[in-house]
Scaffold this motif. Structure first.
Motif, PDB file in Angstrom:
ATOM      1  N   MET A 130       0.874  -1.172   0.000  1.00 29.40           N
ATOM      2  CA  MET A 130       0.000   0.000   0.000  1.00 29.40           C
ATOM      3  C   MET A 130       0.909   1.218   0.000  1.00 29.40           C
ATOM      4  N   GLY A 131       0.647   2.159  -0.889  1.00 27.79           N
ATOM      5  CA  GLY A 131       1.513   3.333  -0.977  1.00 27.79           C
ATOM      6  C   GLY A 131       0.691   4.609  -0.880  1.00 27.79           C
ATOM      7  N   ALA A 132       1.272   5.616  -0.253  1.00 30.84           N
ATOM      8  CA  ALA A 132       0.571   6.905  -0.119  1.00 30.84           C
ATOM      9  C   ALA A 132       1.002   7.824  -1.254  1.00 30.84           C
ATOM     10  N   SER A 133       0.030   8.527  -1.837  1.00 32.07           N
ATOM     11  CA  SER A 133       0.353   9.476  -2.910  1.00 32.07           C
ATOM     12  C   SER A 133       1.071  10.670  -2.327  1.00 32.07           C
ATOM     13  N   ARG A 134       1.905  11.245  -3.153  1.00 29.16           N
ATOM     14  CA  ARG A 134       2.714  12.359  -2.673  1.00 29.16           C
ATOM     15  C   ARG A 134       1.869  13.576  -2.277  1.00 29.16           C
ATOM     16  N   ASP A 135       0.745  13.786  -2.986  1.00 23.53           N
ATOM     17  CA  ASP A 135      -0.088  14.963  -2.665  1.00 23.53           C
ATOM     18  C   ASP A 135      -0.868  14.764  -1.372  1.00 23.53           C
ATOM     19  N   GLY A 136      -0.724  13.603  -0.745  1.00 29.58           N
ATOM     20  CA  GLY A 136      -1.388  13.367   0.531  1.00 29.58           C
ATOM     21  C   GLY A 136      -2.874  13.120   0.393  1.00 29.58           C
ATOM     22  N   GLN A 137      -3.341  12.883  -0.842  1.00 29.83           N
ATOM     23  CA  GLN A 137      -4.782  12.770  -1.057  1.00 29.83           C
ATOM     24  C   GLN A 137      -5.272  11.342  -1.253  1.00 29.83           C
ATOM     25  N   GLY A 138      -4.467  10.368  -0.991  1.00 28.02           N
ATOM     26  CA  GLY A 138      -4.955   9.008  -1.165  1.00 28.02           C
ATOM     27  C   GLY A 138      -3.809   8.052  -1.316  1.00 28.02           C
ATOM     28  N   GLY A 139      -4.113   6.922  -1.926  1.00 31.69           N
ATOM     29  CA  GLY A 139      -3.056   5.944  -2.095  1.00 31.69           C
ATOM     30  C   GLY A 139      -3.463   4.857  -3.058  1.00 31.69           C
ATOM     31  N   GLN A 140      -2.572   3.914  -3.216  1.00 31.23           N
ATOM     32  CA  GLN A 140      -2.812   2.818  -4.150  1.00 31.23           C
ATOM     33  C   GLN A 140      -2.338   1.517  -3.528  1.00 31.23           C
ATOM     34  N   VAL A 141      -2.911   0.426  -4.033  1.00 33.02           N
ATOM     35  CA  VAL A 141      -2.423  -0.890  -3.643  1.00 33.02           C
ATOM     36  C   VAL A 141      -1.797  -1.527  -4.879  1.00 33.02           C
ATOM     37  N   VAL A 142      -0.567  -2.000  -4.748  1.00 29.31           N
ATOM     38  CA  VAL A 142       0.112  -2.648  -5.863  1.00 29.31           C
ATOM     39  C   VAL A 142       0.335  -4.104  -5.485  1.00 29.31           C
ATOM     40  N   ASP A 143      -0.031  -4.995  -6.422  1.00 27.22           N
ATOM     41  CA  ASP A 143       0.218  -6.417  -6.208  1.00 27.22           C
ATOM     42  C   ASP A 143       1.618  -6.705  -6.757  1.00 27.22           C
ATOM     43  N   LEU A 144       2.514  -7.086  -5.870  1.00 26.31           N
ATOM     44  CA  LEU A 144       3.902  -7.272  -6.309  1.00 26.31           C
ATOM     45  C   LEU A 144       4.077  -8.489  -7.208  1.00 26.31           C
ATOM     46  N   VAL A 145       3.162  -9.465  -7.113  1.00 28.03           N
ATOM     47  CA  VAL A 145       3.319 -10.646  -7.962  1.00 28.03           C
ATOM     48  C   VAL A 145       3.026 -10.282  -9.413  1.00 28.03           C
ATOM     49  N   ILE A 146       1.908  -9.593  -9.637  1.00 28.58           N
ATOM     50  CA  ILE A 146       1.583  -9.259 -11.034  1.00 28.58           C
ATOM     51  C   ILE A 146       2.201  -7.934 -11.458  1.00 28.58           C
ATOM     52  N   GLY A 147       2.693  -7.170 -10.492  1.00 27.69           N
ATOM     53  CA  GLY A 147       3.384  -5.924 -10.838  1.00 27.69           C
ATOM     54  C   GLY A 147       2.462  -4.823 -11.304  1.00 27.69           C
ATOM     55  N   HIS A 148       1.241  -4.768 -10.742  1.00 33.12           N
ATOM     56  CA  HIS A 148       0.288  -3.728 -11.154  1.00 33.12           C
ATOM     57  C   HIS A 148      -0.456  -3.163  -9.962  1.00 33.12           C
ATOM     58  N   LYS A 149      -0.960  -1.946 -10.178  1.00 30.79           N
ATOM     59  CA  LYS A 149      -1.887  -1.382  -9.197  1.00 30.79           C
ATOM     60  C   LYS A 149      -3.198  -2.160  -9.276  1.00 30.79           C
ATOM     61  N   ILE A 150      -3.741  -2.538  -8.100  1.00 32.45           N
ATOM     62  CA  ILE A 150      -5.008  -3.283  -8.144  1.00 32.45           C
ATOM     63  C   ILE A 150      -6.146  -2.538  -7.461  1.00 32.45           C
ATOM     64  N   ALA A 151      -5.841  -1.491  -6.688  1.00 29.31           N
ATOM     65  CA  ALA A 151      -6.931  -0.768  -6.015  1.00 29.31           C
ATOM     66  C   ALA A 151      -6.452   0.619  -5.616  1.00 29.31           C
ATOM     67  N   ASP A 152      -7.426   1.509  -5.452  1.00 31.96           N
ATOM     68  CA  ASP A 152      -7.138   2.832  -4.892  1.00 31.96           C
ATOM     69  C   ASP A 152      -7.505   2.817  -3.426  1.00 31.96           C
ATOM     70  N   LEU A 153      -6.856   3.678  -2.655  1.00 32.85           N
ATOM     71  CA  LEU A 153      -7.174   3.774  -1.229  1.00 32.85           C
ATOM     72  C   LEU A 153      -7.772   5.143  -0.956  1.00 32.85           C
ATOM     73  N   ASP A 154      -8.826   5.133  -0.152  1.00 30.43           N
ATOM     74  CA  ASP A 154      -9.486   6.390   0.181  1.00 30.43           C
ATOM     75  C   ASP A 154      -8.847   6.925   1.463  1.00 30.43           C
ATOM     76  N   LEU A 155      -7.738   7.619   1.302  1.00 26.73           N
ATOM     77  CA  LEU A 155      -6.986   8.028   2.497  1.00 26.73           C
ATOM     78  C   LEU A 155      -6.524   9.479   2.394  1.00 26.73           C
ATOM     79  N   PRO A 156      -7.441  10.429   2.527  1.00 25.94           N
ATOM     80  CA  PRO A 156      -6.983  11.821   2.516  1.00 25.94           C
ATOM     81  C   PRO A 156      -6.276  12.174   3.821  1.00 25.94           C
ATOM     82  N   GLY A 157      -5.584  13.319   3.861  1.00 29.38           N
ATOM     83  CA  GLY A 157      -5.006  13.777   5.136  1.00 29.38           C
ATOM     84  C   GLY A 157      -3.653  13.172   5.416  1.00 29.38           C
ATOM     85  N   MET A 158      -2.924  12.800   4.351  1.00 28.00           N
ATOM     86  CA  MET A 158      -1.550  12.343   4.481  1.00 28.00           C
ATOM     87  C   MET A 158      -1.386  11.149   5.423  1.00 28.00           C
ATOM     88  N   PRO A 159      -1.805   9.989   4.978  1.00 30.73           N
ATOM     89  CA  PRO A 159      -1.628   8.813   5.839  1.00 30.73           C
ATOM     90  C   PRO A 159      -0.145   8.521   6.037  1.00 30.73           C
TER      91      PRO A 159
END
Ligand code: DHE
Length: 527
Positions: free
Chosen positions: A345-374
């Motif tokens: 799970m990674g936080a976006s630099r703008d602090g407005q959310g994030g993404q989930v990356v599956d390391l096996v397939i090497g792709h983003k698989i979901a967005d995270l609803d995480l405002p407020g700089m997690p």
């Protein structure tokens, strides 16, 4: 114009600098046009003896923008004027004018004219071996070697080694200046490696609690990660833009990797993490939208069936430490891994959310609803309602987000008395501990029920003093809290009754790390 020698402002070093000062003085005596307060001269006269002619550090830390980023506004001027408590940094307010101090501060915020070469040969030239160290044949203390704590005391640059059963301090050792991030233990728990922001990596043998050696793996570094087999220590660098891989045995250099994205742009490494089941290090890059995976195993997994990266350029499988570059839609700064290390799970630099990356397939698989700089790096997981949940504090909001690790949805947001930095729990504890690190309530620590997600108690161990960062002993019996103050302490609480048991005086203790919880990858702590 004049034939007299001039100040060489870009190439000065040691003797040249002294010569420059002499020339400046001569100029002044002759009524020359050279200004008395050349920043380079001020630096050479007042700073270089401790911070190095080249600003790369010595007795004092490096004085380069990469290290001084946190001294924003007039904070650097304030340090030069008033000095720093409990350090050897003197106050220059009596010797220098306000104008000179401002000139000096502006100079220190300027990048170095040239990025120093910090290759394997340079790194190895910095190695300092402790001549007094002799390898012991077994632990030379009576404590449980796996229930030790290493406490980082940033106030006077030491680590204390604490017996996790008796809560006695067994020893205290000096560290390099400005240690940051979690120290990393060898898989058997015998050695601990500590890193400073100036790139020094120190190896300590916990059997006799002695320093073995230290080496400067970067000029400005972020953190370190231990390989699952205990052979390698990766060092993430901002300056230069490299990943250094050291042999844990003798701190020799195994590799210095230049970090260049697929677009040809060089990038700083925000952080490096260990992914033991994958036999890899995972790198968060600061300047290009990629995650890197650097494999260290004999027979790197995933190569045969992950084709998207195989198609993307030379992989050099025959080389040690082959790299896989995963392209992302966005730059991600701060990471959290699922316990099996498949998902990041990674936080976006703008602090407005994030993404989930599956390391096996090497792709983003979901967005995270995480405002407020997690602050995902501080996340922890536990079981709740038949699923694994993860909680993370937010650096901007007084809230903890709880996320379902199966569908990546936010299941709850727990309101706290201010933005927090660190979270902790233990498999044997019903509670998670969340600090408030920013704002007027930074002296409080919330204890939260892991099932009801209710705050069950709010502790205020020392009104007005920041209470932060918790770590449990190996059994989950005690929770240790830092009083983040020069006149600070580590406070030991009974993790079940929440009663205070002991206060150990410490000098601005930042983090503390339990050997067992770290080497077993307890879900309640950072890895
Ligand atoms: Fe940290 C860990 C990044 C500021 C204290 N910090 C980490 C890690 C990262 C990180 C990537 C995980 C590395 C690891 O442990 O292997 N920290 C950053 C930043 O980007 C940030 C916001 C800005 C910066 O200056 O670099 C930052 N960090 C701070 C501080 O100001 C803190 C509070 C005081 C200090 O020491 O500088 C601080 N960071 C810590 C601590 C850990 C840490 C104590 C280890 C946490 C743990 O329990 O593992």
């Amino acid at each position: 114009d004049t034939d007299m020698p001039r100040l060489e402002v870009t190439t000065f070093k040691g003797k040249n600098m002294i010569r420059s000062i002499v020339f400046s003085s001569v100029f002044c005596a002759l009524g020359s046009v050279v200004a008395a307060a050349e920043p380079e001269v001020l630096f050479a006269t007042h700073c270089a003896v401790c911070h190095g002619d080249d600003r790369l550090g010595g007795l004092g830390p490096a004085l380069i923008p990469e290290s001084l980023r946190r001294l924003k506004g007039d904070k650097l001027e304030a340090v030069i004027t008033h000095g720093r408590d409990a350090t050897q940094m003197p106050a220059f307010g009596d010797q220098l004018s306000t104008e000179d101090i401002a000139t000096l501060a502006a100079f220190l915020h300027e990048p170095l004219p040239e990025i120093p070469v910090w290759d394997a040969a340079k790194i190895e030239s910095t190695l300092i071996v402790n001549e007094d160290y002799t390898a012991p044949t077994g632990p030379e203390h009576k404590a449980d070697p796996l229930n030790l704590f290493v406490v980082v005391e940033t106030g006077d640059h030491h680590i204390s080694v604490l017996d996790g059963d008796t809560m006695e301090v067994l020893n205290r050792l000096p560290t390099p200046l400005a240690v940051h991030g979690g120290p990393k233990f060898s898989p058997d728990g015998r050695y601990v490696f500590v890193m400073s922001r100036d790139g020094w990596v120190q190896k300590v043998d916990l059997w006799n609690m002695s320093e073995v050696a230290r080496v400067r793996a970067g000029v400005n570094s972020r953190n370190i990660a231990m390989s699952g087999d205990g052979k390698w220590l990766a060092v993430a660098n901002y300056l230069p833009m490299t990943l250094t891989i050291l042999s844990t045995e003798d701190l020799s250099v195994a590799e210095v990797k230049d970090i260049v994205g697929k677009n040809g742009e060089a990038s700083r490494v925000s952080a490096v993490y260990q992914a033991p089941p994958r036999e890899s290090f995972v790198l968060a890059l600061k300047d290009v939208p990629e995650i890197w995976e650097v494999f260290y195993g004999e027979d790197p997994p995933f190569y045969g069936f992950v084709h998207d990266f195989r198609d993307e350029g030379p992989l050099g499988y025959d080389e040690p430490f082959p790299v896989r570059q995963i392209t992302l839609p966005d730059v991600l700064d701060d990471f959290f891994f699922s316990q099996d290390y498949e998902y990041v799970m990674g936080a976006s630099r703008d602090g407005q959310g994030g993404q989930v990356v599956d390391l096996v397939i090497g792709h983003k698989i979901a967005d995270l609803d995480l405002p407020g700089m997690p602050h995902l790096g501080s996340g922890i997981t536990w079981e709740r309602d038949g699923t694994t949940v993860m909680a993370t504090p937010h650096l901007r909001d007084g809230v903890l987000s709880v996320i379902d690790m199966e569908n990546w949805e936010t299941v709850d947001q727990i309101t706290t008395e201010g933005p927090g930095f660190f979270l902790r729990s233990h498999e044997n504890s019903n509670y998670l501990w969340a600090d408030v690190f920013f704002g007027p309530n930074r002296d409080v620590m919330h204890v939260i029920d892991k099932q009801s997600l209710e705050i069950v108690k709010t502790l205020r161990p020392a009104p007005g003093k920041t209470a932060a960062h918790v770590e449990f002993d190996r059994y989950g019996k005690y929770a240790l809290v830092s009083l983040w103050d020069q006149d600070g302490a580590v406070i030991v609480y009974d993790a079940a009754t929440l009663e205070e048991i002991k206060r150990l005086p410490m000098v601005k203790p930042s983090g503390k790390y339990n050997v067992f919880n770290k080497i077993t990858f307890s879900a309640g702590t950072s890895h």
